[in-house]
Enzyme design. Structure first.
Site, PDB file in Angstrom:
ATOM      1  N   GLU A 192       0.898  -1.155   0.000  1.00 25.53           N
ATOM      2  CA  GLU A 192       0.000   0.000   0.000  1.00 25.53           C
ATOM      3  C   GLU A 192       0.927   1.193   0.000  1.00 25.53           C
ATOM      4  O   GLU A 192       1.737   1.356   0.917  1.00 25.53           O
ATOM      5  CB  GLU A 192      -0.878  -0.055   1.261  1.00 25.53           C
ATOM      6  CG  GLU A 192      -2.122   0.808   1.175  1.00 25.53           C
ATOM      7  CD  GLU A 192      -2.091   1.923   2.187  1.00 25.53           C
ATOM      8  OE1 GLU A 192      -2.434   1.694   3.338  1.00 25.53           O
ATOM      9  OE2 GLU A 192      -1.683   3.047   1.803  1.00 25.53           O
ATOM     10  N   CYS A 220      -2.776   8.177   4.604  1.00 27.65           N
ATOM     11  CA  CYS A 220      -2.719   7.811   3.189  1.00 27.65           C
ATOM     12  C   CYS A 220      -4.029   8.151   2.486  1.00 27.65           C
ATOM     13  O   CYS A 220      -4.073   8.162   1.257  1.00 27.65           O
ATOM     14  CB  CYS A 220      -2.384   6.339   3.022  1.00 27.65           C
ATOM     15  SG  CYS A 220      -3.384   5.294   4.068  1.00 27.65           S
TER      16      CYS A 220
END
Lengths: 508, 508
Positions: B246, B283
């Site tokens: 990720e 994020c």
């Protein structure tokens, strides 16, 4: 002028021009761009339409059955019954995937309603799988239908809702072309957008295809070498894409002492069929058979040789397969401790000019086994390995590369011994076969055709309904207005299995 | 003597020695070998035991709650409420995954009984997912719990039945150590085999870990750069393994004209919180907000600046994050057509010696937007983009890299316009948020935290129950005697959802 592609009859070695030109760079780009456009348009068609598309493709293949089989016979040298059965399987596969699409469980639809949770108030979140985008399909030489243009990867990618761009196989370009014509006719019949299925010819076109930014995934069945070349091209892409490769497999088979005594002759008979069927050119062909050393094993070996020596020479699929088989055969025969029980290395088969080879049986003690004995020989060859103890059996298995399958023949009263070694077996393969043979892969809901590296390069399957998962990606909708949700995620839609607030519900 | 690891308080910049030595090559090897042994032993424990293991780990974290939060505050500079909430989420996640393991749907159990089919007589085939093997977990700097040693990747890998080897994060080694101690205590409490959880320290140990032949998968949350370095090591392995990364995300947000007029002030307030929460180091922080040009957008910008200028300076997580933020901030500010509405590049924050930065708001017309404007600034910075037309909006979105999320604020009467652009939005993200903010990712069954490259490098999620799928592989049993099947695949076991002969059945 670019030369057109040729095709070779493996039964005669005669080369013919196909009249098919390799696809130009410009044409490859246009094809991928059309596929990208088709991907967007396909979002406007529902699941039931897509199942009809799969059925229409199946029907169009059926309508061309004899033509397809005749062309494939001439290009692959495989026998008519085998090709008829393969086409039946291919058609069945498309229809089965249509059933799966109608049923809708593959969407993994899930709804978590907004509400208070141990983490405080949380928003409404809904998830399902959506198509990944245009998929390239690189088929195999040994399955001109079931793992080629109209095969499993194509069926899975279409079922998932994606356009497919098939790369015609260099060893069966005409079969590829005729299969594509059938798929294309099926697509037209249900009004699929232009670009839903397409095909490219030639190695350069294949390379350009996997490098194209518009491509979203690659399905591949073939050799480790060809896979590495494509993988290198994919590694150079700006946007990485999944590359699902089904690669190579030795498929060890274990026979226990009790099984050998109880039904050695039957196992030998079944093994001979499994090793020589389709000229031994199956990715699930048992390549190594481990037997308890002794008189029963000797008798088994004699029976196997008897069975296999009565099998006619097979024409291998093409010259590359022949060359590769000859190399593997020589390496295996030259490996330390090996005895040849049937045939001799490189012996010209009696059948003449084609790519014919005779069945081979080799034998080596488990104590001697090294990597040299585990080369994959893609053709009618099997290596018998004699073991003295379970420890020696497991030691020999450690040397064998992980495979698509592993098989065990044992008797009911040995269940606890088999249970003892089972974790060692399941660690090495994607499918464990009990008291049977790994060839003849059932196409069904519960099938898995994959396995640890180097059998495949992923944790997914290339056969059976769950193969569809490879060409989908999850998408979550948070706090979406009802009318902006996909049908399957609306509260009042009950037509697919769904997990609602953590609880699985069946369709009603 | 190898120097021991140091830790830095981001609020003061003070560096302290941790006394923790980097893990030696020899120790890394021993740890992986122990994990391989644990993987085999874990096969002997059932699903319900594994759920208890997850619960025991959750309980052990709860018992150490204040200690863990205090250590994490000192190492990350994140505030206590945020860290308390993150630990709650981490504990919840372990328990939720325990619930999922008890429920058993994640196994995807399927049985196809032997029988006659359109393909002729076919053998019994049964499939379910089994553990993949030892998993390495590389956590992130910004979530010292939820995406680090005791975080989602660990919970998913353990839930799947695998041993976990965590790499301690260089920016929070003490938090990593204390979290590992909790997991380890939980594992001991239920009698987990040695090697079920372990930890390594130092970058060299992390590299050796991913290169080790015994490792089976890697979970990673962090930068594209660090991911590339690990990916290169993985590419050199003989046996490839899945690497789930990720990576980065811009998270564009669109505000329509009607929404801007109806509730611009509310959106500005929510956006300010979303951009500055946790120092903007999430994020899922919205990095680019697209607004229809005009007086309402100007008012929105003023309101946003008002809200954000009242937010205190945040200490960024570490010096590397600070340096990177300063670089991105300068690049964005220097990009053509950009105006700064709040703060100035590299201005020293008032708070003193630590890694503090002030919130930033930049603005650029959509007509001017290029790649230069889409650099990810990991910190409290947002870029407002003014668009004139839907075409210009979509053109600007095309320039933004694909992301974990995309958000749309619109009004009910605009549903058809939103529907018109929705396929363009869903193509670019893993989650679409309506009338809300993408930060604060719900941990649930239906969540998906992933997205097209470069948000992640795979088609899987790293949050929510389906994250478990990443650490499982399918296995098929053909014609297996009942007693050699896993419990969940025996005919008379009805405790998990199963697909039997194509039909999904709920547990009973």
């Amino acid at each position: 002028m670019t030369p057109t592609l040729s095709t070779t009859d493996p039964r005669t070695g005669v080369v013919a021009d196909t009249g098919i030109a390799p696809t130009s760079d410009h044409a490859v780009d246009a094809i991928v761009e059309a596929a990208v456009g088709a991907a967007e348009q396909l979002e406007g068609f529902d699941r039931h339409w897509r199942a009809d598309l799969l059925d229409a493709m199946a029907a169009a293949l059926e309508e061309r059955r004899q033509l397809l089989v005749d062309i494939a016979m001439a290009e692959t040298g495989l026998g008519e019954p085998r090709l008829q059965a393969e086409l039946t399987r291919t058609v069945y596969q498309l229809r089965l995937f249509g059933d799966a699409v109608r049923e809708g469980g593959y969407l993994e639809a899930a709804i978590d309603h907004a509400g208070d949770t141990p983490m405080g108030a949380q928003p409404d979140v809904r998830r399902m799988l959506v198509p990944i985008g245009p998929v390239a399909v690189f088929g195999s030489s040994n399955f001109p239908f079931a793992f080629s243009v109209p095969g499993g990867d194509t069926a899975a990618a279409i079922a998932a809702g994606n356009p497919v761009i098939a790369k015609a196989h260099s060893a069966h370009p005409l079969t590829s072309q005729a299969s594509f014509a059938a798929l294309s006719a099926g697509a037209d019949r249900v009004g699929a957008p232009a670009g839903t299925v397409s095909i490219v010819y030639g190695q350069a076109a294949g390379s350009r295809l996997v490098a194209h930014p518009g491509l979203s995934a690659v399905g591949f069945t073939g050799s480790l070498g060809a896979a590495s070349r494509l993988q290198e091209l994919i590694a150079q892409r700006e946007r990485p894409i999944p590359f699902y490769g089904e690669l190579q497999s030795i498929n060890p088979m274990i026979v226990t002492s009790a099984a050998l005594h109880a039904r050695g002759a039957d196992i030998a008979k079944g093994l001979a069929l499994s090793v020589t069927g389709s000229g031994g050119q199956l990715c699930t062909k048992p390549g190594i058979v481990l037997l308890p050393r002794g008189a029963a094993a000797d008798e088994f070996a004699r029976a196997l040789v008897d069975e296999m020596s009565s099998v006619e020479a097979s024409a291998l699929l093409n010259e590359r397969v022949l060359t590769s088989f000859r190399e593997s055969e020589s390496e295996l025969e030259a490996a330390r401790g090996t005895t040849s029980l049937l045939g001799s290395s490189g012996a010209p088969a009696s059948a003449g000019e084609g790519f014919f080879v005779e069945p081979r049986v080799l034998r080596v003690p488990a104590a001697e086994i090294t990597e040299e004995h585990t080369v994959e020989a893609f053709g009618p060859l099997v290596v018998l390995v004699d073991y003295d103890t379970t420890a020696q059996l497991l030691g020999a298995l450690d040397v064998v590369p992980d495979s698509l399958t592993i098989s065990v023949h044992s008797e009911a009263d040995e269940a606890s011994q088999v249970a003892g070694i089972l974790p060692r077996l399941t660690a090495t393969a994607g499918r464990v076969v009990f008291d049977g043979f790994p060839t003849g892969v059932r196409v069904s809901w519960a099938q898995h055709h994959g396995g640890p590296w180097p059998a495949t390069n992923s944790i997914h399957t290339s056969v059976g309904v769950t193969a569809i998962r490879r060409f989908l990606r999850p998408l979550a909708w948070q706090n979406a207005p009802e009318q902006l949700l996909p049908t399957e995620l609306r509260d009042d839609y009950l037509g697919v299995p769904r997990r609602v607030d953590g609880v699985l519900h069946l369709p009603s």
